[in-house]
Design a protein around this motif. Structure first.
Motif, PDB file in Angstrom:
ATOM      1  N   GLY A 138       8.132   4.809  -8.832  1.00  0.00           N
ATOM      2  CA  GLY A 138       8.533   5.923  -8.864  1.00  0.00           C
ATOM      3  C   GLY A 138       9.415   6.461 -10.001  1.00  0.00           C
ATOM      4  O   GLY A 138       8.962   7.615 -10.451  1.00  0.00           O
ATOM      5  N   PRO A 139      10.179   5.863 -10.624  1.00  0.00           N
ATOM      6  CA  PRO A 139      10.817   6.415 -11.552  1.00  0.00           C
ATOM      7  C   PRO A 139      10.182   6.174 -13.234  1.00  0.00           C
ATOM      8  O   PRO A 139      10.561   6.588 -14.177  1.00  0.00           O
ATOM      9  N   HIS A 140       9.038   5.409 -13.023  1.00  0.00           N
ATOM     10  CA  HIS A 140       8.399   5.083 -14.399  1.00  0.00           C
ATOM     11  C   HIS A 140       8.242   6.401 -15.127  1.00  0.00           C
ATOM     12  O   HIS A 140       7.801   7.253 -14.471  1.00  0.00           O
ATOM     13  N   PRO A 141       8.499   6.611 -16.556  1.00  0.00           N
ATOM     14  CA  PRO A 141       8.186   7.846 -17.231  1.00  0.00           C
ATOM     15  C   PRO A 141       6.974   8.407 -17.233  1.00  0.00           C
ATOM     16  O   PRO A 141       6.755   9.449 -16.996  1.00  0.00           O
TER      17      PRO A 141
ATOM     18  N   ALA B 246       6.986  -3.735  -7.861  1.00  0.00           N
ATOM     19  CA  ALA B 246       6.082  -2.821  -8.580  1.00  0.00           C
ATOM     20  C   ALA B 246       6.215  -1.536  -7.940  1.00  0.00           C
ATOM     21  O   ALA B 246       6.064  -0.459  -8.864  1.00  0.00           O
ATOM     22  N   LEU B 247       6.357  -1.170  -6.734  1.00  0.00           N
ATOM     23  CA  LEU B 247       6.201  -0.055  -6.044  1.00  0.00           C
ATOM     24  C   LEU B 247       7.801   0.576  -6.501  1.00  0.00           C
ATOM     25  O   LEU B 247       7.559   1.882  -6.836  1.00  0.00           O
TER      26      LEU B 247
ATOM     27  N   GLU C   8       0.982  -1.255   0.033  1.00  0.00           N
ATOM     28  CA  GLU C   8       0.069   0.012   0.039  1.00  0.00           C
ATOM     29  C   GLU C   8       0.796   1.180   0.060  1.00  0.00           C
ATOM     30  O   GLU C   8       1.826   1.473   0.839  1.00  0.00           O
ATOM     31  N   HIS C   9       0.692   2.336  -0.778  1.00  0.00           N
ATOM     32  CA  HIS C   9       1.213   3.343  -1.247  1.00  0.00           C
ATOM     33  C   HIS C   9       0.386   4.475  -0.882  1.00  0.00           C
ATOM     34  O   HIS C   9      -0.355   4.734  -1.604  1.00  0.00           O
TER      35      HIS C   9
ATOM     36  N   ILE D  97       0.221  -2.151 -10.659  1.00  0.00           N
ATOM     37  CA  ILE D  97      -0.779  -1.526  -9.934  1.00  0.00           C
ATOM     38  C   ILE D  97      -2.226  -2.275  -9.969  1.00  0.00           C
ATOM     39  O   ILE D  97      -2.506  -2.806 -10.855  1.00  0.00           O
ATOM     40  N   VAL D  98      -2.533  -2.483  -8.487  1.00  0.00           N
ATOM     41  CA  VAL D  98      -3.765  -3.576  -8.493  1.00  0.00           C
ATOM     42  C   VAL D  98      -4.806  -2.449  -8.343  1.00  0.00           C
ATOM     43  O   VAL D  98      -5.919  -2.917  -8.761  1.00  0.00           O
TER      44      VAL D  98
END
Length: 99
Positions: free
Chosen positions: A70-73, A65-66, A3-4, A36-37
């Protein structure tokens, strides 16, 4: 699962339209980033928020996945172009969900 949780506090002169654009852009990430769920975000209505007005909750399949989020474009495009220019403060919390 992970959970974020992210809380946002905006610059005082941030328009409601700018905030709505940010929230909509964040919602779109669920279909763009693997792992992402579930993703939800919205405006606070609680008086205990200490000035944080909006929140984001993202549930990920795992920690990897978390870490990739963060760095995903797609995520960084929103952060750099929409969030950072109007952000006053941010608070994030990540934890594992015991199933």
């Amino acid at each position: 699962m992970i959970e974020h949780i992210v809380l946002f506090k905006w610059q005082p002169d941030t328009s409601p339209e700018a905030i709505a654009t940010i929230m909509q852009a964040l919602k779109s990430l669920q279909d763009k980033i693997p792992g992402i769920v579930d993703l939800s975000c919205g405006e606070n209505f609680c008086e205990r928020s200490k000035g944080f007005t909006h929140g984001l909750v993202v549930r990920f399949v795992d920690r990897t996945a978390l870490e990739n989020y963060g760095p995903h474009p797609e995520h960084q495009a929103i952060v750099q172009a929409l969030i950072k220019p109007v952000l006053l403060d941010i608070l994030a919390l990540d934890f594992a969900i015991e199933c």
